[in-house]
Design a protein around this motif. Structure first.
Motif, PDB file in Angstrom:
ATOM      1  N   GLY A  25       0.800  -1.212   0.000  1.00 22.13           N
ATOM      2  CA  GLY A  25       0.000   0.000   0.000  1.00 22.13           C
ATOM      3  C   GLY A  25       0.831   1.259   0.000  1.00 22.13           C
ATOM      4  N   LEU A  26       2.109   1.140  -0.419  1.00 18.03           N
ATOM      5  CA  LEU A  26       3.016   2.280  -0.428  1.00 18.03           C
ATOM      6  C   LEU A  26       3.648   2.435  -1.817  1.00 18.03           C
ATOM      7  N   PRO A  27       2.845   2.777  -2.822  1.00 21.19           N
ATOM      8  CA  PRO A  27       3.400   2.923  -4.171  1.00 21.19           C
ATOM      9  C   PRO A  27       4.414   4.054  -4.234  1.00 21.19           C
ATOM     10  N   GLY A  28       5.537   3.780  -4.869  1.00 27.17           N
ATOM     11  CA  GLY A  28       6.561   4.804  -5.002  1.00 27.17           C
ATOM     12  C   GLY A  28       7.506   4.912  -3.824  1.00 27.17           C
ATOM     13  N   PHE A  29       7.303   4.087  -2.807  1.00 26.94           N
ATOM     14  CA  PHE A  29       8.257   4.059  -1.681  1.00 26.94           C
ATOM     15  C   PHE A  29       9.220   2.909  -1.923  1.00 26.94           C
ATOM     16  N   VAL A  30      10.500   3.230  -2.143  1.00 31.64           N
ATOM     17  CA  VAL A  30      11.518   2.206  -2.392  1.00 31.64           C
ATOM     18  C   VAL A  30      12.366   2.076  -1.138  1.00 31.64           C
ATOM     19  N   ASN A  31      12.412   0.862  -0.619  1.00 26.62           N
ATOM     20  CA  ASN A  31      13.081   0.600   0.650  1.00 26.62           C
ATOM     21  C   ASN A  31      14.361  -0.191   0.405  1.00 26.62           C
ATOM     22  N   LEU A  32      15.476   0.331   0.895  1.00 27.32           N
ATOM     23  CA  LEU A  32      16.770  -0.342   0.770  1.00 27.32           C
ATOM     24  C   LEU A  32      17.302  -0.628   2.168  1.00 27.32           C
ATOM     25  N   CYS A  33      17.447  -1.905   2.494  1.00 27.17           N
ATOM     26  CA  CYS A  33      17.991  -2.312   3.791  1.00 27.17           C
ATOM     27  C   CYS A  33      19.088  -3.365   3.579  1.00 27.17           C
ATOM     28  N   GLY A  34      19.997  -3.426   4.538  1.00 23.39           N
ATOM     29  CA  GLY A  34      21.062  -4.422   4.469  1.00 23.39           C
ATOM     30  C   GLY A  34      22.037  -4.184   3.322  1.00 23.39           C
ATOM     31  N   ILE A  35      22.303  -2.902   3.012  1.00 24.61           N
ATOM     32  CA  ILE A  35      23.231  -2.598   1.914  1.00 24.61           C
ATOM     33  C   ILE A  35      24.657  -2.572   2.480  1.00 24.61           C
ATOM     34  N   GLU A  36      25.163  -3.761   2.716  1.00 21.59           N
ATOM     35  CA  GLU A  36      26.537  -3.929   3.198  1.00 21.59           C
ATOM     36  C   GLU A  36      27.419  -4.250   2.000  1.00 21.59           C
ATOM     37  N   SER A  37      28.608  -4.797   2.231  1.00 25.13           N
ATOM     38  CA  SER A  37      29.469  -5.202   1.121  1.00 25.13           C
ATOM     39  C   SER A  37      28.733  -6.197   0.229  1.00 25.13           C
ATOM     40  N   PRO A  38      28.757  -6.034  -1.079  1.00 30.44           N
ATOM     41  CA  PRO A  38      29.563  -5.137  -1.903  1.00 30.44           C
ATOM     42  C   PRO A  38      28.834  -3.843  -2.288  1.00 30.44           C
ATOM     43  N   GLY A  39      28.276  -3.145  -1.298  1.00 29.99           N
ATOM     44  CA  GLY A  39      27.473  -1.972  -1.585  1.00 29.99           C
ATOM     45  C   GLY A  39      28.209  -0.874  -2.327  1.00 29.99           C
ATOM     46  N   LEU A  40      29.492  -0.654  -1.986  1.00 24.68           N
ATOM     47  CA  LEU A  40      30.252   0.393  -2.670  1.00 24.68           C
ATOM     48  C   LEU A  40      30.412   0.046  -4.146  1.00 24.68           C
ATOM     49  N   THR A  41      30.803  -1.193  -4.428  1.00 26.44           N
ATOM     50  CA  THR A  41      30.955  -1.617  -5.822  1.00 26.44           C
ATOM     51  C   THR A  41      29.625  -1.591  -6.564  1.00 26.44           C
ATOM     52  N   ALA A  42      28.579  -2.018  -5.898  1.00 25.00           N
ATOM     53  CA  ALA A  42      27.265  -2.129  -6.539  1.00 25.00           C
ATOM     54  C   ALA A  42      26.555  -0.795  -6.698  1.00 25.00           C
ATOM     55  N   ALA A  43      27.022   0.245  -6.000  1.00 24.42           N
ATOM     56  CA  ALA A  43      26.290   1.509  -5.945  1.00 24.42           C
ATOM     57  C   ALA A  43      25.878   2.052  -7.316  1.00 24.42           C
ATOM     58  N   PRO A  44      26.772   2.101  -8.312  1.00 24.19           N
ATOM     59  CA  PRO A  44      26.330   2.629  -9.611  1.00 24.19           C
ATOM     60  C   PRO A  44      25.177   1.833 -10.214  1.00 24.19           C
ATOM     61  N   ALA A  45      25.190   0.512 -10.002  1.00 20.96           N
ATOM     62  CA  ALA A  45      24.130  -0.334 -10.529  1.00 20.96           C
ATOM     63  C   ALA A  45      22.855  -0.213  -9.697  1.00 20.96           C
ATOM     64  N   ILE A  46      23.000   0.018  -8.396  1.00 22.62           N
ATOM     65  CA  ILE A  46      21.816   0.199  -7.549  1.00 22.62           C
ATOM     66  C   ILE A  46      21.042   1.431  -7.992  1.00 22.62           C
ATOM     67  N   GLY A  47      21.765   2.514  -8.334  1.00 27.17           N
ATOM     68  CA  GLY A  47      21.087   3.712  -8.820  1.00 27.17           C
ATOM     69  C   GLY A  47      20.224   3.416 -10.033  1.00 27.17           C
ATOM     70  N   LYS A  48      20.744   2.627 -10.955  1.00 29.47           N
ATOM     71  CA  LYS A  48      19.994   2.264 -12.151  1.00 29.47           C
ATOM     72  C   LYS A  48      18.830   1.336 -11.804  1.00 29.47           C
ATOM     73  N   TYR A  49      19.059   0.422 -10.884  1.00 26.33           N
ATOM     74  CA  TYR A  49      18.023  -0.538 -10.489  1.00 26.33           C
ATOM     75  C   TYR A  49      16.838   0.180  -9.845  1.00 26.33           C
ATOM     76  N   VAL A  50      17.124   1.105  -8.946  1.00 28.51           N
ATOM     77  CA  VAL A  50      16.049   1.865  -8.290  1.00 28.51           C
ATOM     78  C   VAL A  50      15.295   2.709  -9.303  1.00 28.51           C
ATOM     79  N   THR A  51      16.016   3.319 -10.221  1.00 32.09           N
ATOM     80  CA  THR A  51      15.364   4.106 -11.272  1.00 32.09           C
ATOM     81  C   THR A  51      14.416   3.226 -12.078  1.00 32.09           C
ATOM     82  N   GLY A  52      14.805   1.976 -12.325  1.00 29.20           N
ATOM     83  CA  GLY A  52      13.928   1.046 -13.020  1.00 29.20           C
ATOM     84  C   GLY A  52      12.686   0.707 -12.220  1.00 29.20           C
ATOM     85  N   LEU A  53      12.831   0.564 -10.896  1.00 29.43           N
ATOM     86  CA  LEU A  53      11.679   0.277 -10.047  1.00 29.43           C
ATOM     87  C   LEU A  53      10.656   1.406 -10.088  1.00 29.43           C
ATOM     88  N   LEU A  54      11.133   2.625 -10.317  1.00 27.60           N
ATOM     89  CA  LEU A  54      10.248   3.788 -10.350  1.00 27.60           C
ATOM     90  C   LEU A  54       9.870   4.190 -11.779  1.00 27.60           C
TER      91      LEU A  54
END
Length: 381
Positions: free
Chosen positions: A348-377
């Motif tokens: 019941g929360l459209p448009g709310f993107v929740n990111l939890c547990g972003i540990e290693s390899p979060g730094l390496t994955a960060a550029p791809a996470i930005g694209k992934y979240v953009t895709g979710l929205l």
């Protein structure tokens, strides 16, 4: 973004200005009106600044997991950015070494897992071959990952920040989010700005609050305990060996990780300046207090862990130089947990993107996470 039914202050509010929040803002900026709210006085004050600064290849993570997919893609994006001169990076390579015969099976499994994850430039090496590359490393066999690298985390964050600002993204520092309410057609985010409460309206919210992501999720009413999203904190220390010649190690050296692969062990890393550091250790904190103080002494266990693969460390004095804290979803003794990155429309929360547990390899994955979240929205823009 589609025009809202009513006038909203922003299309998206991103909570958190660590490397992941900045990546999300940089990706969304050209497509939407974005505000980044950050508790601290600037970007990257937390976990993003206190880590090994390793660009992981994607070796360890379960096939098909977000960690595996986003790590491999993120690493490739980082390499492309480095080739364009956008960030400070070096492709130095990494050895994963087995010290005892019992570790050989785990090493074989890692090699196969990396292959299935699409990791390039992996090579099996004998002890003799490793001795040629790293004369001071003791092992019986190993795996060489040529595609592993190191970077300046701040140069990556500065790149994302610059890209976001050029796209018109606004930043609000010293301004923790204190409330989030879903009120059609969007959200009202309460922000403490210099002590005063400011309310910002937006169509979407992206929770990139790092260590505090579960607390931010609870602001909107997500039962993190019931959803198994309560984060636990693990604190680790990094050390340098005073007097150790900089030529003692030429690339990253990691022990074979534990079977649960919840930690990669106390490893040896080099930085862009040629310095060598060891770490991190890892201990779960009973109380979630963001304390980066260092221990007065170095435990014998730390020395023993390093000496298993790098015996000459016993000839030098270790000195604690940095502490870091990472947020994990797995409790002590539990197996690997994947990144949690989810758009909560089914709650019941459209448009709310929740990111939890972003540990290693979060730094390496960060550029791809930005694209992934953009895709979710994507349906919102």
């Amino acid at each position: 973004m589609k025009a809202p039914i009513y006038s909203l202050d922003y299309d998206v509010v991103v909570i958190g200005a660590g490397v992941v929040g900045l990546s999300v803002a940089a990706e969304l900026g050209p497509r939407a009106r974005v505000l980044v709210v950050e508790t601290c006085a600037g970007i990257g004050y937390g976990t993003s600044s206190r880590n090994s600064e390793v660009v992981h290849a994607g070796i360890y993570y379960p096939v098909g997991s977000l960690k595996a997919r986003l790590c491999v893609l993120g690493r490739r994006i980082i390499q492309d950015l480095a080739a364009k001169g956008e960030i400070d990076y070096a492709k130095v390579g990494k050895l994963i070494v087995a010290v005892e015969p019992v570790e050989s099976k785990s090493l074989n499994e890692l090699f196969e897992n990396a292959r299935r994850n699409g990791v390039e430039e992996m090579e099996r090496l004998t002890a003799r071959e490793i001795k040629v590359l790293e004369p001071n490393v003791q092992c019986i066999e190993g795996v060489l990952s040529h595609s592993t690298g190191i970077l300046s985390a701040h140069s990556l964050m500065n790149y994302f920040s610059r890209k976001a600002r050029q796209a018109g993204v606004d930043f609000l520092y010293n301004s923790p989010a204190s409330s989030i309410k879903f009120m059609k057609p969007g959200y009202v985010v309460g922000v403490r700005d210099q002590g005063a409460l400011t309310e910002v309206t937006c169509r979407c919210v992206v929770n990139c609050a790092g260590l505090y992501a579960d607390q931010v999720a609870e602001l909107i009413g997500i039962d993190t305990a019931r959803q198994s999203l309560s984060q636990v904190w693990s604190k680790g220390y990094y050390y340098r060996a005073n007097g150790l010649p900089l030529t003692s190690i030429n690339r990253l050296v990691y022990p074979v990780p534990t079977r649960l692969i919840t930690t990669l062990g106390v490893h040896a890393t080099i930085d862009l300046g040629g310095g060598i550091k060891f770490g991190p250790t890892g201990e779960y904190l009973e109380n979630k207090v963001e304390d980066y103080s260092l221990p007065a002494t170095v435990s014998k266990q730390v020395v023993d862990d390093i000496a298993r693969y790098f015996p000459m460390i016993r000839d030098y004095e270790l000195e604690p130089i940095m502490a870091g804290i990472r947020a994990k979803l797995q409790k002590p003794g539990q197996a690997h947990r994947d990144f949690h990155i989810r758009e909560c429309r089914d709650m019941g929360l459209p448009g709310f993107v929740n990111l939890c547990g972003i540990e290693s390899p979060g730094l390496t994955a960060a550029p791809a996470i930005g694209k992934y979240v953009t895709g979710l929205l994507a349906r919102f823009h």
